[in-house]
Scaffold this motif. Sequence first.
Motif, PDB file in Angstrom:
ATOM      1  N   VAL A 121       0.909  -1.289  -0.125  1.00 45.69           N
ATOM      2  CA  VAL A 121       0.056  -0.100   0.050  1.00 45.69           C
ATOM      3  C   VAL A 121       0.783   1.189   0.114  1.00 45.69           C
ATOM      4  O   VAL A 121       2.078   1.338   0.243  1.00 45.69           O
ATOM      5  N   THR A 122       0.321   2.339  -0.161  1.00 42.52           N
ATOM      6  CA  THR A 122       1.074   3.810  -0.164  1.00 42.52           C
ATOM      7  C   THR A 122       0.144   4.600   0.904  1.00 42.52           C
ATOM      8  O   THR A 122      -1.051   4.614   0.830  1.00 42.52           O
ATOM      9  N   CYS A 123       0.914   5.118   1.670  1.00 46.27           N
ATOM     10  CA  CYS A 123       0.151   5.962   2.912  1.00 46.27           C
ATOM     11  C   CYS A 123      -0.639   7.024   2.367  1.00 46.27           C
ATOM     12  O   CYS A 123      -0.088   7.757   1.384  1.00 46.27           O
ATOM     13  N   PRO A 124      -1.725   7.082   2.581  1.00 45.64           N
ATOM     14  CA  PRO A 124      -2.715   8.298   2.042  1.00 45.64           C
ATOM     15  C   PRO A 124      -2.273   9.755   2.620  1.00 45.64           C
ATOM     16  O   PRO A 124      -2.610  10.579   1.849  1.00 45.64           O
ATOM     17  N   TYR A 125      -1.447   9.820   3.450  1.00 49.48           N
ATOM     18  CA  TYR A 125      -0.860  11.105   3.884  1.00 49.48           C
ATOM     19  C   TYR A 125       0.310  11.626   3.337  1.00 49.48           C
ATOM     20  O   TYR A 125       0.398  12.664   3.080  1.00 49.48           O
ATOM     21  N   CYS A 126       1.266  10.652   3.289  1.00 52.47           N
ATOM     22  CA  CYS A 126       2.566  11.034   3.056  1.00 52.47           C
ATOM     23  C   CYS A 126       3.038  10.426   1.704  1.00 52.47           C
ATOM     24  O   CYS A 126       4.196  10.701   0.844  1.00 52.47           O
ATOM     25  N   GLY A 127       2.382   9.335   1.029  1.00 45.11           N
ATOM     26  CA  GLY A 127       2.795   8.693   0.023  1.00 45.11           C
ATOM     27  C   GLY A 127       3.806   7.597   0.252  1.00 45.11           C
ATOM     28  O   GLY A 127       4.281   6.994  -1.045  1.00 45.11           O
ATOM     29  N   PHE A 128       4.176   7.413   1.341  1.00 50.50           N
ATOM     30  CA  PHE A 128       5.336   6.358   1.673  1.00 50.50           C
ATOM     31  C   PHE A 128       4.725   4.803   1.370  1.00 50.50           C
ATOM     32  O   PHE A 128       3.691   4.459   1.568  1.00 50.50           O
TER      33      PHE A 128
END
Length: 84
Positions: free
Chosen positions: A4-11
């Motif tokens: 997955v990709t963090c929805p807040y920072c894109g990590f």
Amino acid sequence: MTDVTCPYCGFEQEINHDDGYGYDESEDYEQECGDCEKTFNYTTGIIFSYQVTCQDKDHDMVPSGDKWPGMYECKKCDFCERRD
């Protein structure tokens, strides 16, 4: 591999499935981002995929032609192999 990709920072990160956590499709789950440390929600969806092939002795192999030079494919199923 990232899940997955963090929805807040894109990590990009993997989901933590320790002890089977996060596999039930009927639940909502949380995970903390390994970069920004914010907690995000996720759900799980499991997809089954099948590839059907003949028994080895039953393949009807033909050259695949220009599509894949050197490759042969079965006319009855999804099996293919390289032959020199």
